[in-house]
Design a protein around this motif. Structure first.
Motif, PDB file in Angstrom:
ATOM      1  N   LEU A  43     -36.118 -45.910  37.009  1.00 26.54           N
ATOM      2  CA  LEU A  43     -35.067 -44.902  37.099  1.00 26.54           C
ATOM      3  C   LEU A  43     -34.754 -44.687  38.580  1.00 26.54           C
ATOM      4  O   LEU A  43     -35.152 -43.717  39.198  1.00 26.54           O
ATOM      5  CB  LEU A  43     -35.502 -43.598  36.428  1.00 26.54           C
ATOM      6  CG  LEU A  43     -34.391 -42.588  36.174  1.00 26.54           C
ATOM      7  CD1 LEU A  43     -33.375 -43.155  35.185  1.00 26.54           C
ATOM      8  CD2 LEU A  43     -34.949 -41.293  35.631  1.00 26.54           C
ATOM      9  N   LEU A  44     -34.037 -45.650  39.132  1.00 25.56           N
ATOM     10  CA  LEU A  44     -33.730 -45.676  40.559  1.00 25.56           C
ATOM     11  C   LEU A  44     -32.320 -45.166  40.811  1.00 25.56           C
ATOM     12  O   LEU A  44     -31.458 -45.222  39.927  1.00 25.56           O
ATOM     13  CB  LEU A  44     -33.835 -47.105  41.076  1.00 25.56           C
ATOM     14  CG  LEU A  44     -35.162 -47.816  40.848  1.00 25.56           C
ATOM     15  CD1 LEU A  44     -35.038 -49.294  41.197  1.00 25.56           C
ATOM     16  CD2 LEU A  44     -36.250 -47.157  41.660  1.00 25.56           C
ATOM     17  N   PRO A  45     -32.058 -44.691  42.028  1.00 29.40           N
ATOM     18  CA  PRO A  45     -30.682 -44.307  42.360  1.00 29.40           C
ATOM     19  C   PRO A  45     -29.735 -45.478  42.085  1.00 29.40           C
ATOM     20  O   PRO A  45     -30.043 -46.630  42.396  1.00 29.40           O
ATOM     21  CB  PRO A  45     -30.759 -43.988  43.851  1.00 29.40           C
ATOM     22  CG  PRO A  45     -32.179 -43.514  44.035  1.00 29.40           C
ATOM     23  CD  PRO A  45     -32.980 -44.402  43.120  1.00 29.40           C
ATOM     24  N   GLY A  46     -28.611 -45.165  41.455  1.00 29.42           N
ATOM     25  CA  GLY A  46     -27.625 -46.183  41.108  1.00 29.42           C
ATOM     26  C   GLY A  46     -27.740 -46.680  39.678  1.00 29.42           C
ATOM     27  O   GLY A  46     -26.831 -47.314  39.163  1.00 29.42           O
ATOM     28  N   THR A  47     -28.865 -46.400  39.009  1.00 32.00           N
ATOM     29  CA  THR A  47     -29.070 -46.832  37.632  1.00 32.00           C
ATOM     30  C   THR A  47     -28.184 -46.024  36.693  1.00 32.00           C
ATOM     31  O   THR A  47     -28.106 -44.806  36.802  1.00 32.00           O
ATOM     32  CB  THR A  47     -30.544 -46.645  37.220  1.00 32.00           C
ATOM     33  OG1 THR A  47     -31.372 -47.371  38.117  1.00 32.00           O
ATOM     34  CG2 THR A  47     -30.793 -47.123  35.797  1.00 32.00           C
ATOM     35  N   GLU A  48     -27.523 -46.712  35.765  1.00 31.36           N
ATOM     36  CA  GLU A  48     -26.710 -46.008  34.775  1.00 31.36           C
ATOM     37  C   GLU A  48     -27.591 -45.586  33.604  1.00 31.36           C
ATOM     38  O   GLU A  48     -28.403 -46.366  33.122  1.00 31.36           O
ATOM     39  CB  GLU A  48     -25.583 -46.894  34.257  1.00 31.36           C
ATOM     40  CG  GLU A  48     -24.653 -46.133  33.329  1.00 31.36           C
ATOM     41  CD  GLU A  48     -23.450 -46.943  32.909  1.00 31.36           C
ATOM     42  OE1 GLU A  48     -23.312 -47.185  31.697  1.00 31.36           O
ATOM     43  OE2 GLU A  48     -22.666 -47.331  33.787  1.00 31.36           O
ATOM     44  N   VAL A  49     -27.433 -44.334  33.186  1.00 33.32           N
ATOM     45  CA  VAL A  49     -28.195 -43.802  32.052  1.00 33.32           C
ATOM     46  C   VAL A  49     -27.232 -43.253  31.015  1.00 33.32           C
ATOM     47  O   VAL A  49     -26.115 -42.850  31.334  1.00 33.32           O
ATOM     48  CB  VAL A  49     -29.183 -42.691  32.479  1.00 33.32           C
ATOM     49  CG1 VAL A  49     -30.205 -43.205  33.451  1.00 33.32           C
ATOM     50  CG2 VAL A  49     -28.460 -41.499  33.051  1.00 33.32           C
ATOM     51  N   VAL A  50     -27.691 -43.253  29.766  1.00 31.99           N
ATOM     52  CA  VAL A  50     -26.958 -42.656  28.655  1.00 31.99           C
ATOM     53  C   VAL A  50     -27.898 -41.668  27.982  1.00 31.99           C
ATOM     54  O   VAL A  50     -29.054 -41.997  27.718  1.00 31.99           O
ATOM     55  CB  VAL A  50     -26.520 -43.718  27.621  1.00 31.99           C
ATOM     56  CG1 VAL A  50     -25.817 -43.072  26.441  1.00 31.99           C
ATOM     57  CG2 VAL A  50     -25.654 -44.773  28.262  1.00 31.99           C
ATOM     58  N   VAL A  51     -27.410 -40.466  27.735  1.00 35.79           N
ATOM     59  CA  VAL A  51     -28.213 -39.495  27.004  1.00 35.79           C
ATOM     60  C   VAL A  51     -28.095 -39.840  25.526  1.00 35.79           C
ATOM     61  O   VAL A  51     -27.011 -39.809  24.956  1.00 35.79           O
ATOM     62  CB  VAL A  51     -27.748 -38.052  27.271  1.00 35.79           C
ATOM     63  CG1 VAL A  51     -28.542 -37.071  26.412  1.00 35.79           C
ATOM     64  CG2 VAL A  51     -27.895 -37.717  28.745  1.00 35.79           C
ATOM     65  N   VAL A  52     -29.208 -40.203  24.908  1.00 34.39           N
ATOM     66  CA  VAL A  52     -29.233 -40.577  23.503  1.00 34.39           C
ATOM     67  C   VAL A  52     -29.180 -39.320  22.648  1.00 34.39           C
ATOM     68  O   VAL A  52     -28.377 -39.214  21.721  1.00 34.39           O
ATOM     69  CB  VAL A  52     -30.491 -41.412  23.168  1.00 34.39           C
ATOM     70  CG1 VAL A  52     -30.558 -41.733  21.692  1.00 34.39           C
ATOM     71  CG2 VAL A  52     -30.507 -42.687  24.006  1.00 34.39           C
ATOM     72  N   GLN A  53     -30.053 -38.380  22.959  1.00 28.30           N
ATOM     73  CA  GLN A  53     -30.044 -37.111  22.237  1.00 28.30           C
ATOM     74  C   GLN A  53     -30.792 -36.053  23.026  1.00 28.30           C
ATOM     75  O   GLN A  53     -31.618 -36.363  23.879  1.00 28.30           O
ATOM     76  CB  GLN A  53     -30.639 -37.247  20.848  1.00 28.30           C
ATOM     77  CG  GLN A  53     -32.092 -37.621  20.813  1.00 28.30           C
ATOM     78  CD  GLN A  53     -32.592 -37.804  19.374  1.00 28.30           C
ATOM     79  OE1 GLN A  53     -31.842 -37.693  18.420  1.00 28.30           O
ATOM     80  NE2 GLN A  53     -33.858 -38.092  19.228  1.00 28.30           N
ATOM     81  N   VAL A  54     -30.455 -34.814  22.718  1.00 25.06           N
ATOM     82  CA  VAL A  54     -31.129 -33.670  23.314  1.00 25.06           C
ATOM     83  C   VAL A  54     -31.714 -32.868  22.158  1.00 25.06           C
ATOM     84  O   VAL A  54     -31.022 -32.592  21.176  1.00 25.06           O
ATOM     85  CB  VAL A  54     -30.136 -32.804  24.124  1.00 25.06           C
ATOM     86  CG1 VAL A  54     -30.841 -31.605  24.734  1.00 25.06           C
ATOM     87  CG2 VAL A  54     -29.448 -33.637  25.208  1.00 25.06           C
ATOM     88  N   ALA A  55     -32.972 -32.503  22.262  1.00 28.23           N
ATOM     89  CA  ALA A  55     -33.614 -31.720  21.201  1.00 28.23           C
ATOM     90  C   ALA A  55     -32.882 -30.388  21.029  1.00 28.23           C
ATOM     91  O   ALA A  55     -32.230 -29.909  21.964  1.00 28.23           O
ATOM     92  CB  ALA A  55     -35.077 -31.489  21.552  1.00 28.23           C
TER      93      ALA A  55
END
Length: 80
Positions: free
Chosen positions: A37-49
């Protein structure tokens, strides 16, 4: 990318963002960096409790659940 800045904990399910540099002195920082999880990495939130804790994200083909406190320490830029 010209989205708004916020923390990973502020994103909702399905939102995409790019990781910004975050505090290396946070207790979870070393683990998160080691997992990619480095700067510049794209993330997607799958779900939030339902109560907002934990937050499940997907990046680099893997899924990770983070406590809200740890997700709050990761700055992101929302996808435009």
């Amino acid at each position: 990318m010209s989205g708004a800045f916020c923390s990973l904990a502020e994103l909702g399910s399905g939102e995409r963002a790019r990781v910004r540099p975050f505090a290396a002195d946070h207790p979870a920082a070393r683990r998160l960096l080691a997992m990619g999880l480095l700067p510049g990495t794209e993330v997607v939130v799958v779900q939030v409790a339902p109560l907002g804790d934990p937050v499940e994200i997907e990046f680099l083909g893997m899924r990770l659940s983070l406590r809200k406190a740890d997700a709050s320490a990761v700055g992101v830029e929302r996808a435009g």
